[in-house]
Enzyme design. Structure first.
Site, mmCIF file in Angstrom:
data_model
loop_
_atom_site.group_PDB
_atom_site.id
_atom_site.type_symbol
_atom_site.label_atom_id
_atom_site.label_comp_id
_atom_site.label_asym_id
_atom_site.label_seq_id
_atom_site.Cartn_x
_atom_site.Cartn_y
_atom_site.Cartn_z
ATOM 1 N N TYR A 156 0.838 -1.192 0.000
ATOM 2 C CA TYR A 156 0.000 0.000 0.000
ATOM 3 C C TYR A 156 0.877 1.248 0.000
ATOM 4 O O TYR A 156 0.592 2.220 -0.699
ATOM 5 C CB TYR A 156 -0.927 0.000 1.226
ATOM 6 C CG TYR A 156 -1.970 -1.090 1.192
ATOM 7 C CD1 TYR A 156 -3.164 -0.916 0.507
ATOM 8 C CD2 TYR A 156 -1.760 -2.302 1.845
ATOM 9 C CE1 TYR A 156 -4.130 -1.915 0.473
ATOM 10 C CE2 TYR A 156 -2.713 -3.305 1.817
ATOM 11 C CZ TYR A 156 -3.890 -3.105 1.130
ATOM 12 O OH TYR A 156 -4.838 -4.102 1.094
ATOM 13 N N CYS A 174 -6.744 -5.105 -7.439
ATOM 14 C CA CYS A 174 -6.432 -4.724 -6.067
ATOM 15 C C CYS A 174 -5.825 -5.880 -5.269
ATOM 16 O O CYS A 174 -5.185 -5.638 -4.246
ATOM 17 C CB CYS A 174 -7.666 -4.155 -5.377
ATOM 18 S SG CYS A 174 -9.114 -5.191 -5.431
ATOM 19 N N HIS A 175 -5.956 -7.108 -5.771
ATOM 20 C CA HIS A 175 -5.326 -8.242 -5.096
ATOM 21 C C HIS A 175 -3.794 -8.157 -5.173
ATOM 22 O O HIS A 175 -3.107 -8.806 -4.412
ATOM 23 C CB HIS A 175 -5.818 -9.571 -5.681
ATOM 24 C CG HIS A 175 -5.504 -9.747 -7.123
ATOM 25 N ND1 HIS A 175 -6.291 -9.208 -8.124
ATOM 26 C CD2 HIS A 175 -4.485 -10.376 -7.749
ATOM 27 C CE1 HIS A 175 -5.768 -9.511 -9.300
ATOM 28 N NE2 HIS A 175 -4.668 -10.217 -9.106
ATOM 29 N N GLU A 198 -1.572 -16.155 -10.695
ATOM 30 C CA GLU A 198 -0.891 -15.313 -11.671
ATOM 31 C C GLU A 198 0.591 -15.663 -11.775
ATOM 32 O O GLU A 198 1.135 -15.731 -12.882
ATOM 33 C CB GLU A 198 -1.046 -13.834 -11.306
ATOM 34 C CG GLU A 198 -2.440 -13.305 -11.511
ATOM 35 C CD GLU A 198 -2.594 -11.846 -11.152
ATOM 36 O OE1 GLU A 198 -3.675 -11.298 -11.409
ATOM 37 O OE2 GLU A 198 -1.636 -11.227 -10.620
ATOM 38 N N ASN A 211 -13.031 -0.291 -4.636
ATOM 39 C CA ASN A 211 -12.858 -0.720 -6.020
ATOM 40 C C ASN A 211 -14.084 -1.513 -6.502
ATOM 41 O O ASN A 211 -14.328 -2.616 -6.033
ATOM 42 C CB ASN A 211 -11.591 -1.583 -6.124
ATOM 43 C CG ASN A 211 -11.341 -2.117 -7.512
ATOM 44 O OD1 ASN A 211 -12.022 -1.779 -8.462
ATOM 45 N ND2 ASN A 211 -10.346 -2.987 -7.612
#
Length: 178
Positions: free
Chosen positions: A109, A140-141, A168, A132
Protein backbone atom coordinates in the site's frame (compact mmCIF):
# COMPACT_ATOMS: atom_id res chain seq x y z
CA UNK A 1 -29.10 -2.46 -10.86
CA UNK A 2 -28.26 0.41 -13.22
CA UNK A 3 -30.63 2.06 -15.71
CA UNK A 4 -28.52 2.61 -18.83
CA UNK A 5 -26.28 -0.36 -18.28
CA UNK A 6 -26.07 -3.94 -19.47
CA UNK A 7 -25.30 -6.82 -17.13
CA UNK A 8 -24.19 -10.37 -17.82
CA UNK A 9 -23.56 -13.29 -15.51
CA UNK A 10 -20.45 -15.24 -16.45
CA UNK A 11 -19.56 -18.73 -15.30
CA UNK A 12 -15.78 -18.71 -14.98
CA UNK A 13 -13.67 -21.74 -14.07
CA UNK A 14 -13.44 -20.20 -10.60
CA UNK A 15 -17.00 -19.14 -9.85
CA UNK A 16 -19.75 -16.98 -11.23
CA UNK A 17 -19.21 -13.26 -11.93
CA UNK A 18 -21.57 -10.39 -12.63
CA UNK A 19 -20.30 -7.80 -15.12
CA UNK A 20 -22.03 -4.48 -15.71
CA UNK A 21 -21.08 -1.98 -18.41
CA UNK A 22 -22.11 1.46 -19.58
CA UNK A 23 -21.39 3.15 -22.90
CA UNK A 24 -18.03 4.18 -21.40
CA UNK A 25 -16.76 0.90 -19.98
CA UNK A 26 -17.01 -1.59 -17.13
CA UNK A 27 -18.88 -0.26 -14.10
CA UNK A 28 -18.94 -3.37 -11.92
CA UNK A 29 -17.26 -6.74 -11.64
CA UNK A 30 -18.69 -8.78 -8.79
CA UNK A 31 -16.60 -11.92 -8.42
CA UNK A 32 -16.95 -14.41 -6.93
CA UNK A 33 -20.66 -14.26 -6.34
CA UNK A 34 -20.97 -15.87 -2.94
CA UNK A 35 -24.71 -16.43 -2.67
CA UNK A 36 -26.94 -18.37 -5.04
CA UNK A 37 -29.37 -15.48 -5.52
CA UNK A 38 -26.55 -13.10 -6.53
CA UNK A 39 -26.25 -14.87 -9.87
CA UNK A 40 -29.93 -14.85 -10.73
CA UNK A 41 -31.75 -12.56 -13.06
CA UNK A 42 -31.84 -12.27 -16.80
CA UNK A 43 -28.95 -13.59 -18.80
CA UNK A 44 -27.93 -11.67 -21.86
CA UNK A 45 -27.12 -13.69 -24.95
CA UNK A 46 -24.04 -12.04 -26.39
CA UNK A 47 -23.28 -12.15 -30.08
CA UNK A 48 -20.15 -14.14 -30.98
CA UNK A 49 -18.16 -11.05 -31.94
CA UNK A 50 -20.20 -7.85 -32.00
CA UNK A 51 -18.83 -5.12 -34.21
CA UNK A 52 -18.46 -1.45 -33.48
CA UNK A 53 -18.84 0.10 -30.09
CA UNK A 54 -21.48 0.60 -27.49
CA UNK A 55 -22.61 -1.35 -24.50
CA UNK A 56 -23.03 -4.70 -26.27
CA UNK A 57 -19.47 -4.60 -27.57
CA UNK A 58 -18.04 -3.49 -24.22
CA UNK A 59 -19.93 -6.23 -22.41
CA UNK A 60 -18.68 -8.82 -24.90
CA UNK A 61 -15.13 -7.47 -24.52
CA UNK A 62 -15.36 -7.60 -20.70
CA UNK A 63 -16.74 -11.16 -20.70
CA UNK A 64 -14.04 -12.37 -23.12
CA UNK A 65 -11.31 -10.64 -21.09
CA UNK A 66 -12.53 -12.15 -17.82
CA UNK A 67 -12.58 -15.65 -19.32
CA UNK A 68 -9.12 -15.05 -20.82
CA UNK A 69 -7.87 -13.96 -17.39
CA UNK A 70 -8.83 -17.30 -15.88
CA UNK A 71 -7.10 -19.06 -18.77
CA UNK A 72 -3.86 -17.27 -17.90
CA UNK A 73 -4.02 -14.43 -20.44
CA UNK A 74 -3.72 -11.36 -18.24
CA UNK A 75 -3.27 -8.79 -21.02
CA UNK A 76 -6.86 -8.58 -22.24
CA UNK A 77 -8.35 -7.61 -18.87
CA UNK A 78 -5.85 -4.75 -18.54
CA UNK A 79 -7.03 -3.16 -21.79
CA UNK A 80 -10.79 -3.20 -21.23
CA UNK A 81 -12.12 0.35 -20.78
CA UNK A 82 -13.49 1.25 -17.37
CA UNK A 83 -16.24 3.75 -16.61
CA UNK A 84 -14.52 5.88 -13.99
CA UNK A 85 -17.05 8.70 -13.84
CA UNK A 86 -17.83 7.90 -10.20
CA UNK A 87 -14.16 7.64 -9.17
CA UNK A 88 -12.68 10.47 -7.13
CA UNK A 89 -9.49 12.06 -8.50
CA UNK A 90 -7.52 10.16 -5.84
CA UNK A 91 -9.12 6.83 -6.78
CA UNK A 92 -8.34 7.48 -10.46
CA UNK A 93 -4.69 8.02 -9.64
CA UNK A 94 -4.49 4.95 -7.38
CA UNK A 95 -6.35 2.73 -9.85
CA UNK A 96 -4.06 3.83 -12.68
CA UNK A 97 -0.99 2.82 -10.64
CA UNK A 98 -2.56 -0.48 -9.56
CA UNK A 99 -3.52 -1.33 -13.15
CA UNK A 100 0.14 -0.96 -14.09
CA UNK A 101 1.33 -3.63 -11.61
CA UNK A 102 2.31 -6.67 -13.70
CA UNK A 103 0.42 -9.94 -13.20
CA UNK A 104 2.02 -12.12 -10.58
CA UNK A 105 3.68 -9.19 -8.83
CA UNK A 106 2.60 -7.25 -5.77
CA UNK A 107 3.22 -3.81 -4.31
CA UNK A 108 2.62 -2.61 -0.79
CA UNK A 109 0.00 0.00 0.00
CA UNK A 110 2.89 2.36 0.81
CA UNK A 111 4.59 1.70 -2.53
CA UNK A 112 1.36 2.49 -4.37
CA UNK A 113 0.95 5.67 -2.29
CA UNK A 114 4.51 6.74 -3.16
CA UNK A 115 3.88 6.05 -6.85
CA UNK A 116 0.85 8.35 -6.55
CA UNK A 117 3.04 11.12 -5.12
CA UNK A 118 1.78 10.77 -1.54
CA UNK A 119 4.15 8.38 0.26
CA UNK A 120 2.37 8.73 3.62
CA UNK A 121 -1.07 7.88 2.19
CA UNK A 122 -0.99 4.08 2.52
CA UNK A 123 -4.32 4.08 4.38
CA UNK A 124 -5.92 6.20 1.68
CA UNK A 125 -4.71 3.62 -0.86
CA UNK A 126 -6.37 0.93 1.27
CA UNK A 127 -9.62 2.91 1.24
CA UNK A 128 -9.46 3.21 -2.54
CA UNK A 129 -8.87 -0.54 -2.82
CA UNK A 130 -11.85 -1.25 -0.55
CA UNK A 131 -14.04 0.96 -2.79
CA UNK A 132 -12.86 -0.72 -6.02
CA UNK A 133 -16.02 -1.69 -7.96
CA UNK A 134 -14.14 -3.69 -10.60
CA UNK A 135 -11.73 -6.14 -8.94
CA UNK A 136 -9.62 -8.10 -11.41
CA UNK A 137 -10.00 -5.24 -13.93
CA UNK A 138 -8.34 -3.04 -11.31
CA UNK A 139 -6.23 -5.79 -9.71
CA UNK A 140 -6.43 -4.72 -6.07
CA UNK A 141 -5.33 -8.24 -5.10
CA UNK A 142 -1.82 -7.14 -6.19
CA UNK A 143 -1.67 -4.62 -3.33
CA UNK A 144 -0.46 -6.13 -0.06
CA UNK A 145 0.65 -5.09 3.39
CA UNK A 146 4.20 -3.85 3.92
CA UNK A 147 4.98 -6.94 6.01
CA UNK A 148 4.24 -9.17 2.99
CA UNK A 149 0.90 -10.47 4.24
CA UNK A 150 -2.04 -10.34 1.88
CA UNK A 151 -4.35 -8.12 3.89
CA UNK A 152 -8.06 -7.69 3.29
CA UNK A 153 -9.77 -8.63 0.02
CA UNK A 154 -13.47 -7.91 -0.30
CA UNK A 155 -14.18 -10.76 -2.69
CA UNK A 156 -13.19 -13.52 -0.31
CA UNK A 157 -10.65 -12.42 2.25
CA UNK A 158 -6.88 -12.91 2.36
CA UNK A 159 -7.07 -16.53 1.16
CA UNK A 160 -8.60 -15.50 -2.17
CA UNK A 161 -6.08 -12.67 -2.56
CA UNK A 162 -3.22 -15.13 -1.96
CA UNK A 163 -4.77 -17.61 -4.41
CA UNK A 164 -5.04 -14.94 -7.14
CA UNK A 165 -1.40 -13.93 -6.70
CA UNK A 166 -0.24 -17.56 -6.76
CA UNK A 167 -2.42 -18.26 -9.82
CA UNK A 168 -0.89 -15.31 -11.67
CA UNK A 169 2.67 -16.25 -10.67
CA UNK A 170 2.15 -19.84 -11.83
CA UNK A 171 0.60 -18.86 -15.17
CA UNK A 172 3.22 -16.16 -15.77
CA UNK A 173 6.06 -18.57 -14.94
CA UNK A 174 4.61 -21.13 -17.35
CA UNK A 175 4.75 -18.58 -20.16
CA UNK A 176 8.49 -18.22 -19.73
CA UNK A 177 9.22 -21.93 -19.37
CA UNK A 178 7.59 -23.33 -22.50
Amino acid sequence: MYLDYLTAFVDTPHGRARLTVSESGVVECAWPLLQENEGGGDRIRLPQNPRGSGREYLLWQAVEALLAYFSGDFQAIATVPLDGRKFTPWQRKVYQVVRSIPAGEARSYGEVAAACGRPRAARAVGQAMAANPVPLFIPCHRVIRSDGRAGYYSGGGPALKEWLLAFEKEKTANLFHR
